[in-house]
Design a protein around this motif. Structure first.
Motif, PDB file in Angstrom:
ATOM      1  N   UNK A  43      -2.319  -4.831  -0.171  1.00  0.00           N
ATOM      2  CA  UNK A  43      -1.004  -4.204   0.028  1.00  0.00           C
ATOM      3  C   UNK A  43       0.076  -4.961  -0.749  1.00  0.00           C
ATOM      4  N   UNK A  44       0.011  -6.293  -0.721  1.00  0.00           N
ATOM      5  CA  UNK A  44       0.978  -7.121  -1.440  1.00  0.00           C
ATOM      6  C   UNK A  44       0.934  -6.827  -2.944  1.00  0.00           C
ATOM      7  N   UNK A  45      -0.272  -6.867  -3.535  1.00  0.00           N
ATOM      8  CA  UNK A  45      -0.387  -6.619  -4.971  1.00  0.00           C
ATOM      9  C   UNK A  45       0.048  -5.204  -5.328  1.00  0.00           C
ATOM     10  N   UNK A  46      -0.282  -4.243  -4.494  1.00  0.00           N
ATOM     11  CA  UNK A  46       0.089  -2.863  -4.796  1.00  0.00           C
ATOM     12  C   UNK A  46       1.585  -2.611  -4.633  1.00  0.00           C
ATOM     13  N   UNK A  47       2.270  -3.497  -3.910  1.00  0.00           N
ATOM     14  CA  UNK A  47       3.720  -3.343  -3.749  1.00  0.00           C
ATOM     15  C   UNK A  47       4.510  -3.994  -4.888  1.00  0.00           C
ATOM     16  N   UNK A  48       3.823  -4.767  -5.732  1.00  0.00           N
ATOM     17  CA  UNK A  48       4.511  -5.428  -6.834  1.00  0.00           C
ATOM     18  C   UNK A  48       4.985  -4.404  -7.853  1.00  0.00           C
ATOM     19  N   UNK A  49       6.153  -4.632  -8.366  1.00  0.00           N
ATOM     20  CA  UNK A  49       6.673  -3.783  -9.435  1.00  0.00           C
ATOM     21  C   UNK A  49       7.239  -4.691 -10.514  1.00  0.00           C
TER      22      UNK A  49
END
Length: 140
Positions: A43-49
Motif C-alpha cells: 500500500x505504501x509503495x502504491x501510494x507513492x507519486x
C-alpha cells in the motif's frame, strides 16, 4: 551530513525499538519509516507519486502478518520503479530455504538477527556503516 530514507518492515515491537535506537545513535541523519505488515508495504509503495520519494534502503523481515517478506521482496524487485532499491532481509530465520529463496528473488543481503541484544545492536550498526558509509546507492 549524509541523509538516507530507510523503510523498516518489522512486526516485532522489541526489534523495532532496537533497530531505531541503533540508527539514532549514529551521526548520520536517517529518516526511518516503520511498517508492521506486508500488505502495508505494498500500500505504501502504491501510494507513492512524483511528490513522495521511495526509500533509499529497505530492512525487511520475512515473517510478517498479511503478506510475507518474500512476497514483499518480489513486489519490490519486480517493479521497474523500485527494483534498484537495496533490500536487506533482517530476520530471525536461518533456514537455508528462506536464504535461497531470498537471493533467488534478488535480495541484496540476508542477515539473521542475533539473539543477544548487544549483538543485535552491533549488527544494525554494521548494516548502517556498510550501506550508508561504504556502498553507493542510487540517488532519489
Amino acid at each position: 551530513m549524509k541523509s538516507i530514507n530507510i523503510l523498516l518492515v518489522e512486526d516485532n515491537e522489541g526489534d523495532i525499538v532496537l533497530t531505531t535506537e541503533a540508527f539514532e545513535e549514529s551521526k548520520i541523519a536517517n529518516l526511518m519509516k516503520v511498517i508492521r505488515d506486508g500488505k502495508g508495504v505494498i500500500d505504501f509503495f502504491e501510494s507513492l507519486d512524483n511528490k513522495k520519494s521511495p526509500p533509499d534502503l529497505v530492512l525487511l523481515d520475512i515473517n510478517l502478518p498479511k503478506m510475507s517478506g518474500h512476497e514483499v521482496l518480489l513486489y519490490i524487485k519486480n517493479n521497474e520503479k523500485y527494483k534498484h532499491i537495496p533490500v536487506i532481509m533482517l530476520t530471525t530465520s536461518s533456514s537455508e530455504k528462506d536464504i535461497l529463496q531470498s537471493y533467488k528473488s534478488h535480495v541484496n543481503c540476508y542477515i539473521t538477527k542475533p539473539i543477544d541484544v548487544s549483538d543485535f545492536m552491533k549488527a544494525v550498526t554494521q548494516i548502517e556503516n556498510f550501506w550508508i558509509n561504504i556502498v553507493s546507492i542510487p540517488k532519489r
